[in-house]
Design a protein around this motif. Structure first.
Motif, mmCIF file in Angstrom:
data_model
loop_
_atom_site.group_PDB
_atom_site.id
_atom_site.type_symbol
_atom_site.label_atom_id
_atom_site.label_comp_id
_atom_site.label_asym_id
_atom_site.label_seq_id
_atom_site.Cartn_x
_atom_site.Cartn_y
_atom_site.Cartn_z
ATOM 1 N N THR A 11 0.022 14.717 -1.423
ATOM 2 C CA THR A 11 -0.350 14.950 -2.818
ATOM 3 C C THR A 11 0.150 16.339 -3.200
ATOM 4 O OG1 THR A 11 -2.462 16.080 -2.548
ATOM 5 C CG2 THR A 11 -2.524 13.677 -2.429
ATOM 6 N N GLU A 24 0.821 4.072 -2.942
ATOM 7 C CA GLU A 24 0.549 5.467 -2.565
ATOM 8 C C GLU A 24 1.692 6.370 -3.021
ATOM 9 O OE1 GLU A 24 -0.402 5.404 1.621
ATOM 10 O OE2 GLU A 24 -2.534 5.052 1.200
ATOM 11 N N LYS A 25 2.910 5.836 -2.926
ATOM 12 C CA LYS A 25 4.066 6.616 -3.357
ATOM 13 C C LYS A 25 4.065 6.807 -4.873
ATOM 14 C CE LYS A 25 7.692 8.785 -1.959
ATOM 15 N NZ LYS A 25 8.751 8.171 -1.175
ATOM 16 N N LYS A 85 1.469 6.825 -6.763
ATOM 17 C CA LYS A 85 0.391 7.783 -7.042
ATOM 18 C C LYS A 85 0.890 9.212 -6.819
ATOM 19 C CE LYS A 85 -3.912 9.424 -5.099
ATOM 20 N NZ LYS A 85 -5.213 9.440 -5.739
ATOM 21 N N PHE A 136 -6.979 1.679 -2.706
ATOM 22 C CA PHE A 136 -5.841 1.307 -1.856
ATOM 23 C C PHE A 136 -6.293 0.331 -0.788
ATOM 24 C CE2 PHE A 136 -3.823 5.721 -2.665
ATOM 25 C CZ PHE A 136 -3.331 5.260 -3.865
ATOM 26 N N ARG A 196 0.825 -1.200 0.000
ATOM 27 C CA ARG A 196 0.000 0.000 0.000
ATOM 28 C C ARG A 196 0.874 1.270 0.000
ATOM 29 N NH1 ARG A 196 -5.462 1.376 3.283
ATOM 30 N NH2 ARG A 196 -5.530 3.562 2.664
#
Lengths: 270, 485
Positions: free
Chosen positions: B329, B177-178, B180, B226, B173
């Protein structure tokens, strides 16, 4: 030859919608219509005049060579040693591409669709009924050549052969301005005569296929008649050197009537 | 009971749609949505005789992604055909990259529970997306009919393949996330898992702790968030553990995550796997990338999440944790920067973003780009609070109103009459009134009961409908009471 040059002036050139098209300027090909081959060096590959070539076809080829020499060109025998592998390599590469290119005819969006109970059988029925024997033969051959475990032995090997064939030509063009060969090994056979013998059909392409594999230009010109049917001779040139081919073709056209057989006018066609 | 302990080995294949204006091999728009079969042309429909031409922007975006993921950029790469029949694939082959991808050998750093770890990125390659099918029934095999929408056909994708370096669902995960965050920072993809612009498949296997040989893997597909990625991996690890515990064997297969049931189910085995018959696409020429162009793209790369996070720690004094959330983000990080540029109190701004803003965004399932509170408006609000015009409590109420309506904080404050009373004269009158009305409390205070003071402050706040400045009230009240003795 003038018609040919005019058409080339019109259809040649870079096409931005075709990635494989070369961004090369188009010359005025009519400027190549020169009745003069003095000092030109023309190679005759021995692999194209030996076994499998109709002796009447090779006779016309020798006649053309003699004419060119009379007009001041130098004609010499040359060897393209990988020629015999061109046909098998071509039928693997072309069939592989064909198996993939024709996959879109699946009945989903256009063309024939044979309805069935599920998607897989719709695909197979549509394709079984829609394609003819030769197309199916090539799809199967190509699918096989690309299959996991066979790719290296067939498709990859064929690509390597293709490179060798291109190198043969590159080497020949270090010495010669162009090459002279028959266009086909025999004169035209009767309609439907060999359709049941696919291998014989494939063999009739043996002189033209190496050109396609190498990606170079060639010009086919009528030269004499056998059994009321025209014989074709082929001039092969370096990439983007079409002008040289037009010049040699034009010179032959201006100096012999053999380039103008008119079987239909004379009503001689069997 | 088995004594064997297993180690989980996970590799991820991530697909991201690139946000180029047009498709990868034709000029159709890539825009999401739109009426079915309106973003199509003969090229993306694969009609007979058409040819593909590579969109240079796709190559640029792929190179940008490769550089951000620390990959080598191949000077020479090519496109291949991946052949298979499916109604959403008009040419019956997908143009992809097989053995010579545009980017190779990258890596990226993830962090789980405060521990850092490097995950290898095997490759990044370009390919075209397929269309979408709408089935009349539950699936293609059980439907009377299926409808095909080819708007998505030919939308550019990059596939990012990781090394099998992850050891838990949390690491997987953290990795996605990284990915993204990085793709969002470098502005090559919308990276919305729910809309399908970011998709992920997981390869999962187990092996005895200490073993260096990989176990038999399964590939899990169809994870749409996710959360479902993490849950699917956790489920699959347990499933494989149970099989191994009972001395069974893992079948190499593709499995699909069933979100509702919370299980993975078998889709197809290795034997039934497709033979894609990859071969170089003869309609396209090899891609030659000049090093100078790569350097240009490298020089134009924006600041990446890791560097930005460190900058917020070093230059603005945020904690590493807070900086991590703010830079999670690019949109939030930019929002933060813009507020700070007008109201230079980074810690206060960070607290407001993490506390109020993200709380309301999550509760309303909104992205920061949909938010009606602009950085200008938040900065203005924080200034009103700093100047003492409104209290902290009022500021939160104003913020809720701003979030709902998008109105200016100044307008909300005056409309609701929320201006704080700090004027001593006005306050003294009220203080006097309350002292007179509460003799018992005054007596209690003078007897040393501090609580009584709080009661009287509360009375004043009630009297002023919360508009009195509590600090000023307390000070004045104390002075008055102490003066009585």
């Amino acid at each position: 030859m003038t018609d040919c040059a005019l058409i080339m002036n019109t259809i040649f050139g870079y096409d931005p919608k075709d990635s494989t098209s070369a961004p090369v300027d188009v010359p005025d090909f009519t400027a190549s219509l020169i009745n003069d081959v003095k000092g030109m060096r023309i190679g005759i590959p021995k692999e194209y005049i030996g076994e499998g070539i109709d002796p009447q076809v090779s006779a016309y080829l020798r006649q053309a060579a003699t004419k060119l020499e009379e007009l001041g060109a130098v004609c010499e025998e040359v060897s393209l040693p990988h020629t015999e592998y061109a046909l098998p390599a071509y039928y693997i590469i072309a069939s592989a591409e064909c198996s993939s290119n024709l996959a879109r005819y699946d009945g989903v969006r256009y063309g024939l669709r044979v309805e069935s109970d599920d998607i897989i059988s719709m695909f197979s029925k549509t394709r079984s009924q829609g394609f003819g024997d030769e197309v199916k033969r090539r799809i199967m051959l190509g699918t096989y050549a690309l299959s996991s475990g066979y790719y290296d032995a067939y498709y990859l090997k064929a690509l390597k052969v293709r490179t060798l064939i291109k190198k043969d030509f590159d080497q020949a063009f270090e010495k010669y301005d162009c090459l002279l060969t028959p266009t086909a090994p025999t004169v035209a056979f009767n309609f439907g005569e060999k359709t049941n013998d696919p291998l014989a059909m494939y063999m009739s392409d043996v002189c033209t296929i190496p050109i396609n594999l190498a990606g170079i230009p060639a010009l086919s010109i009528p030269f004499g008649m056998v059994n009321h049917r025209p014989v074709g001779l082929q001039l092969i040139g370096k990439a983007f050197n079409e002008g040289t081919l037009l010049r040699v073709g034009y010179t032959l056209e201006q100096n012999t009537r053999l380039t103008r057989p008119r079987p239909f006018e004379r009503g001689e066609l069997a | 009971m088995s004594a064997v302990k297993y180690e989980t080995v996970i590799g991820l294949e991530v697909h991201a749609e690139l946000k180029t204006l047009t498709k990868i091999f034709c000029s159709c728009p890539t825009e999401f949505g739109g009426e079915e079969n309106t973003h199509i042309c003969p090229v993306c429909l694969g009609l007979p005789g058409v040819l593909p031409v590579l969109n240079k922007k796709v190559l640029e975006f792929a190179v940008r992604a490769g550089l951000a993921l620390n990959c080598e950029i191949a000077g020479f790469s090519k496109f291949d055909r991946k052949n298979y029949f499916y109604p959403d694939l008009p040419k019956a082959y997908q143009i992809s990259q097989y053995d010579l991808p545009i980017c190779k050998g990258g890596r990226l750093e993830i962090e789980t529970n405060g521990e850092k770890k490097t995950i290898g990125v095997t490759r990044v390659h370009m390919e075209e997306d397929a269309g979408k099918l709408l089935h009349g029934g539950a699936s293609i095999t059980t439907s009377q009919y299926s409808l095909a929408d080819y708007n998505r056909t030919g939308v550019p994708l990059i596939e990012i393949v990781s090394e099998p370096d992850m050891r838990s669902a949390e690491e997987a995960r953290a990795y996605i996330e990284k990915i993204k965050a990085i793709l969002e920072y470098i502005d090559v993809s919308d990276v919305k898992m729910e809309q399908g612009s970011l998709r992920c498949d997981a390869n999962i296997s187990l092996r005895p702790v200490g073993s260096t040989k990989l176990g038999t893997k399964t590939e899990i597909k169809n994870m749409n968030s996710f959360r479902s990625l993490q849950k699917a991996i956790e489920y699959e690890v347990t499933r494989q553990e149970d099989i191994l515990e009972e001395r069974g064997t893992i079948v190499q297969e593709t499995r699909s995550w069933d979100e509702e049931k919370g299980v993975t189910v078998s889709m197809r085995s290795k034997e039934a796997a497709h033979d894609y018959r990859y071969f170089p696409d003869p309609d396209l020429v090899p891609i030659v990338v000049e090093p100078a162009w790569v350097d240009e793209i490298r020089a134009a790369l924006p600041e990446l999440p890791e560097a930005r996070r460190q900058r917020l720690v070093d230059e603005l004094g945020l904690s590493l944790y807070d900086a991590g959330i703010i830079t999670g983000t690019r949109a939030i990080a930019e929002f933060f920067d813009r507020v700070v540029s007008q109201y230079n109190e980074p810690k206060i701004v960070a607290n407001w973003i993490m506390g109020e803003l993200l709380r309301l965004l999550n509760a309303n399932n909104l992205e920061i780009s949909d938010c009606k509170v602009t950085p200008d408006k938040l900065a203005a609000l924080l200034k009103y609070q700093a100047e003492g015009t409104i209290s902290g409590k009022m500021a939160k109420a104003v913020f809720d109103e701003m979030f709902a309506t998008g109105n200016e904080p100044g307008a909300i404050i005056s409309e609701k009459g929320m201006v704080q009373i700090s004027d001593e004269g006005a306050l003294l009158a009220i203080v006097g009134k309350i002292i007179a009305a509460n003799p018992q409390s005054v007596a209690d205070y003078r007897a040393g009961k501090e609580k009584a003071l709080g009661f009287m402050v509360g009375q004043i706040m009630k009297e002023t409908k919360g508009q009195a400045n509590p600090g000023a009230v307390t000070k004045l009240l104390k002075e008055k009471l102490d003066a009585l003795s």
